[in-house]
Design an enzyme around this catalytic site. Sequence first.
Site, PDB file in Angstrom:
ATOM      1  N   ASP A 132       0.799  -1.229   0.000  1.00  0.00           N
ATOM      2  CA  ASP A 132       0.000   0.000   0.000  1.00  0.00           C
ATOM      3  C   ASP A 132       0.830   1.276   0.000  1.00  0.00           C
ATOM      4  O   ASP A 132       0.298   2.350  -0.281  1.00  0.00           O
ATOM      5  CB  ASP A 132      -0.934   0.015   1.219  1.00  0.00           C
ATOM      6  CG  ASP A 132      -2.038  -1.032   1.121  1.00  0.00           C
ATOM      7  OD1 ASP A 132      -2.502  -1.291   0.001  1.00  0.00           O
ATOM      8  OD2 ASP A 132      -2.413  -1.593   2.160  1.00  0.00           O
ATOM      9  N   GLY A 175      -6.409  -0.812  -1.751  1.00  0.00           N
ATOM     10  CA  GLY A 175      -6.244   0.549  -1.245  1.00  0.00           C
ATOM     11  C   GLY A 175      -7.467   0.960  -0.458  1.00  0.00           C
ATOM     12  O   GLY A 175      -8.241   1.805  -0.891  1.00  0.00           O
TER      13      GLY A 175
END
EC number: 2.7.1.11
Length: 328
Positions: A132, A175
């Site tokens: 991420d 995400g």
Amino acid sequence: MANKINKIAVLTSGGDSPGMNAAIRSVVRTCAFMKMECVAIYRGYQGMIDGDFKPMNARSVNNIINKGGTILKSARCEEFRTPEGRKKAHDQLLKEGIDAFVVIGGNGSFAGALKLNEEFNFPVMGIPGTIDNDILGTSYTIGFDTAINTVVEVIDKIRDTASSHNRLFFVEVMGRDVGHIALNAGVGAGAEEILIPEQNLGLERLLDSLKRSKKSGKSSSIVIVAEGDKTGKNVFQLKDYVEEHLPIYDVRVSVLGHMQRGGNPTCFDRVLASRMGVKAVEALMEDKTNYMVGIRDNKLILTPISEAIKAHTPVDEELIRVSDIMTT
């Protein structure tokens, strides 16, 4: 502390990411280079509580630099969230004669290490491993580069079929809290629109964008959607909304899911992991603890773990601007 450290442990925790094995290899071989003992802890903090330890030497990490995932495995551990669980973990570390440990993972993994240090003054060092790219104190986390390259490769393939059938594809990428993967992969793959958690663009803007694309002569479109995007409740509801208001589009959805975490790490991630592993061990030997190794302007830096876990790294505003221009 510097004179007391003779044995260092390494573990991976949280979600796996490509390049973790390269980081493990780096920690183990740096210990071997410095004539120190190294111990692998399997299954993260659960393995620490259970005493799932294995001595490692330079040959133990042969032929793993190219492998995705983590050879040390990872596991959730609710017990480690309790003082009793951390006491068990600390007792196991002392029983094994371990003087310090390096944890490769994300925010949750670092928070656990920080807690252990606060309660028992046990030396810890963090290496950021998450696709991420959302940890403060580093421009890149291990696994991010591999993940966005995987996403771009898949989107390129999806665009082939989208063009062949004049379709609109919503491609959901990981995400939940940050849009780094969506934004970077979207720009790299030439997406017509990019939806990220940091910006609630609204459904009307999405429709306007798709209308412009159609009017300009585009016969197919790719919209990248981060899983935490606030425009719609989920990507399938976005599909339904567009089909209802723009019936000219034949809409499809592709959810990339955990394939983004897999695959052989890129050269960038392998080199980054190798550099961070060396820095982590050297920092412990220099009497430093409670730091995370990061990289900024291609220089390795140390950030206090307490600072690194305070918030998510914001997305690049300049890249958002570039994205807006490219989707014109």
